[in-house]
Design an enzyme around this catalytic site. Structure first.
Site, mmCIF file in Angstrom:
data_model
loop_
_atom_site.group_PDB
_atom_site.id
_atom_site.type_symbol
_atom_site.label_atom_id
_atom_site.label_comp_id
_atom_site.label_asym_id
_atom_site.label_seq_id
_atom_site.Cartn_x
_atom_site.Cartn_y
_atom_site.Cartn_z
ATOM 1 C CB ALA A 37 -23.479 42.702 0.021
ATOM 2 N N GLY A 48 -20.176 41.479 -3.857
ATOM 3 C CA GLY A 48 -21.244 42.155 -4.596
ATOM 4 C C GLY A 48 -20.725 43.228 -5.547
ATOM 5 C CD GLU A 83 -22.121 38.491 -6.265
ATOM 6 O OE1 GLU A 83 -22.175 39.270 -5.279
ATOM 7 O OE2 GLU A 83 -22.560 37.334 -6.231
ATOM 8 C CD GLU A 115 -19.133 37.010 -2.193
ATOM 9 O OE1 GLU A 115 -18.094 36.449 -2.631
ATOM 10 O OE2 GLU A 115 -19.798 37.818 -2.860
HETATM 11 N N1 CAA Z 1 -19.309 46.007 4.081
HETATM 12 C C1 CAA Z 1 -19.307 46.959 5.024
HETATM 13 N N2 CAA Z 1 -18.240 47.726 5.291
HETATM 14 C C2 CAA Z 1 -17.131 47.522 4.576
HETATM 15 C C3 CAA Z 1 -17.052 46.551 3.569
HETATM 16 C C4 CAA Z 1 -18.220 45.782 3.313
HETATM 17 N N3 CAA Z 1 -18.277 44.857 2.344
HETATM 18 N N4 CAA Z 1 -15.823 46.570 3.026
HETATM 19 C C5 CAA Z 1 -15.141 47.544 3.675
HETATM 20 N N5 CAA Z 1 -15.935 48.108 4.607
HETATM 21 C C6 CAA Z 1 -15.601 49.203 5.529
HETATM 22 C C7 CAA Z 1 -14.721 48.694 6.648
HETATM 23 O O1 CAA Z 1 -15.496 48.094 7.661
HETATM 24 C C8 CAA Z 1 -14.059 49.976 7.082
HETATM 25 O O2 CAA Z 1 -14.984 50.707 7.861
HETATM 26 P P1 CAA Z 1 -14.536 51.320 9.310
HETATM 27 O O3 CAA Z 1 -13.473 52.338 8.951
HETATM 28 O O4 CAA Z 1 -15.797 51.918 9.829
HETATM 29 O O5 CAA Z 1 -13.982 50.177 10.077
HETATM 30 C C9 CAA Z 1 -13.873 50.736 5.780
HETATM 31 O O6 CAA Z 1 -14.806 50.151 4.864
HETATM 32 C C10 CAA Z 1 -12.483 50.595 5.198
HETATM 33 O O7 CAA Z 1 -12.203 49.208 5.108
HETATM 34 P P2 CAA Z 1 -10.836 48.557 5.638
HETATM 35 O O8 CAA Z 1 -10.320 49.313 6.828
HETATM 36 O O9 CAA Z 1 -11.061 47.104 5.796
HETATM 37 O O10 CAA Z 1 -9.887 48.878 4.370
HETATM 38 P P3 CAA Z 1 -8.612 48.062 3.917
HETATM 39 O O11 CAA Z 1 -7.979 48.895 2.830
HETATM 40 O O12 CAA Z 1 -7.767 47.668 5.059
HETATM 41 O O13 CAA Z 1 -9.181 46.704 3.256
HETATM 42 C C11 CAA Z 1 -10.682 45.419 1.858
HETATM 43 C C12 CAA Z 1 -9.951 46.752 2.089
HETATM 44 C C13 CAA Z 1 -9.673 44.314 1.552
HETATM 45 C C14 CAA Z 1 -11.593 45.617 0.661
HETATM 46 C C15 CAA Z 1 -11.474 45.046 3.120
HETATM 47 O O14 CAA Z 1 -12.258 46.174 3.516
HETATM 48 C C16 CAA Z 1 -12.419 43.891 2.925
HETATM 49 O O15 CAA Z 1 -11.978 42.757 2.928
HETATM 50 N N6 CAA Z 1 -13.735 44.177 2.790
HETATM 51 C C17 CAA Z 1 -14.756 43.162 2.707
HETATM 52 C C18 CAA Z 1 -14.766 42.479 1.350
HETATM 53 C C19 CAA Z 1 -15.824 41.400 1.326
HETATM 54 O O16 CAA Z 1 -15.778 40.444 2.079
HETATM 55 N N7 CAA Z 1 -16.795 41.550 0.410
HETATM 56 C C20 CAA Z 1 -17.887 40.599 0.255
HETATM 57 C C21 CAA Z 1 -19.094 41.061 1.024
HETATM 58 S S1 CAA Z 1 -20.379 39.859 1.085
HETATM 59 C C22 CAA Z 1 -21.179 40.028 -0.407
HETATM 60 O O17 CAA Z 1 -20.845 40.848 -1.234
HETATM 61 C C23 CAA Z 1 -22.344 39.088 -0.630
HETATM 62 C C24 CAA Z 1 -22.895 39.098 -2.010
HETATM 63 O O18 CAA Z 1 -22.501 38.309 -2.833
HETATM 64 C C25 CAA Z 1 -23.959 40.005 -2.420
#
Ligand code: CAA
Length: 296
Positions: free
Chosen positions: A104, A147, A150, A170
């Site tokens: 998400a 998500g 999911e 998460e």
């Molecule tokens: N939401 C918003 N933006 C996201 C994102 C997310 N879930 N995941 C990645 N991005 C964005 C980053 O902010 C970044 O944007 P900017 O360039 O503007 O900073 C861009 O995508 C590239 O991401 P990274 O620079 O972090 O890329 P990376 O290769 O270094 O890392 C990753 C990749 C490990 C997937 C890392 O991006 C990450 O950990 N992302 C979040 C994963 C996460 O926590 N997901 C769960 C979300 S909560 C949820 O999903 C709730 C639910 O159950 C419904």
């Protein structure tokens, strides 16, 4: 009186549009796709040798396909449209090489509150995918996190590229899965593995995911879409009516007791005997020929 016309599909650019029927003089009813919604967060196409597979590609590559609300509104609409289109046998949801979806959208929800989530029914758009009657297949390359994992689990079958990574991270950002991760994941992989994944936030790779039963098959990343389309086409060679009943029966296994599920299955099995396609399938077998299913 208009004559029966050829059923036609008009694709405007890459966007397949909502279906409508219009009576055209002397051509009868022509199905077409009208008034293009300009999708910004997904791309859609119709693929396969028989053009009977609906393909939806999540398209926010800069944000690793983070699942913001506008994306889910578009995804829900595309799924509903393909589900309503008799020429489509199965639907594929995919992302890109780096990400199926990284969860998400954290930036979008950062300032949400408990009451705003309650008032707005946060994530309610996600239900459109799980309500689809046709088979929905996730083709996962790259990250399927939170998500994203999911969403893949909302689908009926998950195929993965060999570099795919799954997880429910998460917990790392102070929340818990909110779109089925704590409920569907244990049903796929059992309690102990699901607890490990949810409580640590660590990722699992495609081969591990296959061993656990989360993923049906793993392919080299570059072959994933091609293999997933083959799967959709194979499903599409069967009676759509019976495919729908089979999907409904399997899904019932997740909703009920064994006794009630077996009874539900029996009703649907008996129900197949009310269809022309069941008659055709068995007759074709006995006559040693390919069946000609009519969706009736
Ligand atoms: N939401 C918003 N933006 C996201 C994102 C997310 N879930 N995941 C990645 N991005 C964005 C980053 O902010 C970044 O944007 P900017 O360039 O503007 O900073 C861009 O995508 C590239 O991401 P990274 O620079 O972090 O890329 P990376 O290769 O270094 O890392 C990753 C990749 C490990 C997937 C890392 O991006 C990450 O950990 N992302 C979040 C994963 C996460 O926590 N997901 C769960 C979300 S909560 C949820 O999903 C709730 C639910 O159950 C419904």
């Amino acid at each position: 009186m208009a004559s029966v016309g050829v059923v036609t599909r008009l694709l405007l650019g890459k966007n397949v549009l909502s279906t409508a029927r219009v009576a055209l003089p002397n051509t009868g009813f022509v199905k077409f796709y009208s008034a293009a919604p300009s999708y910004e967060n997904i791309k859609i196409d119709v693929v396969g040798t028989k053009k009977n597979v609906g393909l939806i590609q999540l398209n926010r590559p800069k944000a690793l396909n983070a699942l913001c609300k506008p994306l889910f509104v578009e995804l829900g609409k595309a799924v509903v449209d393909f589900d309503a289109d008799d020429s489509i046998a199965a639907i594929i949801i995919t992302g890109n090489e780096k990400a199926f979806a990284a969860g998400a959208d954290i930036k979008e929800m950062q300032n949400n509150t408990y009451s705003s989530n309650q008032r707005g029914g946060f994530l309610k758009e996600w239900e459109d995918v799980s309500r689809c009657g046709k088979p929905v297949i996730a083709a996962v390359n790259g990250f399927a996190l939170g998500g994203g994992c999911e969403l893949a689990m909302l689908c009926d079958i998950i195929y993965a590229g060999d570099k795919a990574k799954f997880g429910q991270p998460e917990i790392n950002i102070g929340t818990i899965p909110g779109a089925g991760g704590t409920q569907r994941l244990p049903r796929y992989v059992g309690k102990s593995k699901a607890m490990e994944i949810v409580l640590t936030g660590s990722f699992i790779d495609a081969n591990e995911a296959e061993k656990m039963g989360l993923v049906a098959r793993v392919f080299p990343a570059e072959k994933l879409l091609e293999e997933t389309i083959k799967l959709a086409e194979r499903i599409g060679s069967h009676s759509p009516l019976i495919v729908k009943m089979a999907k409904e029966a399997v899904n019932q296994a997740y909703e009920t007791t064994l006794k009630a599920g077996l009874s539900y299955e029996k009703s649907l099995f008996y129900g197949t005997f009310a269809t022309e396609d069941r008659k055709e399938g068995m007759t074709a077998f006995i006559e040693k020929r390919a069946p000609n299913f009519k969706n009736e």
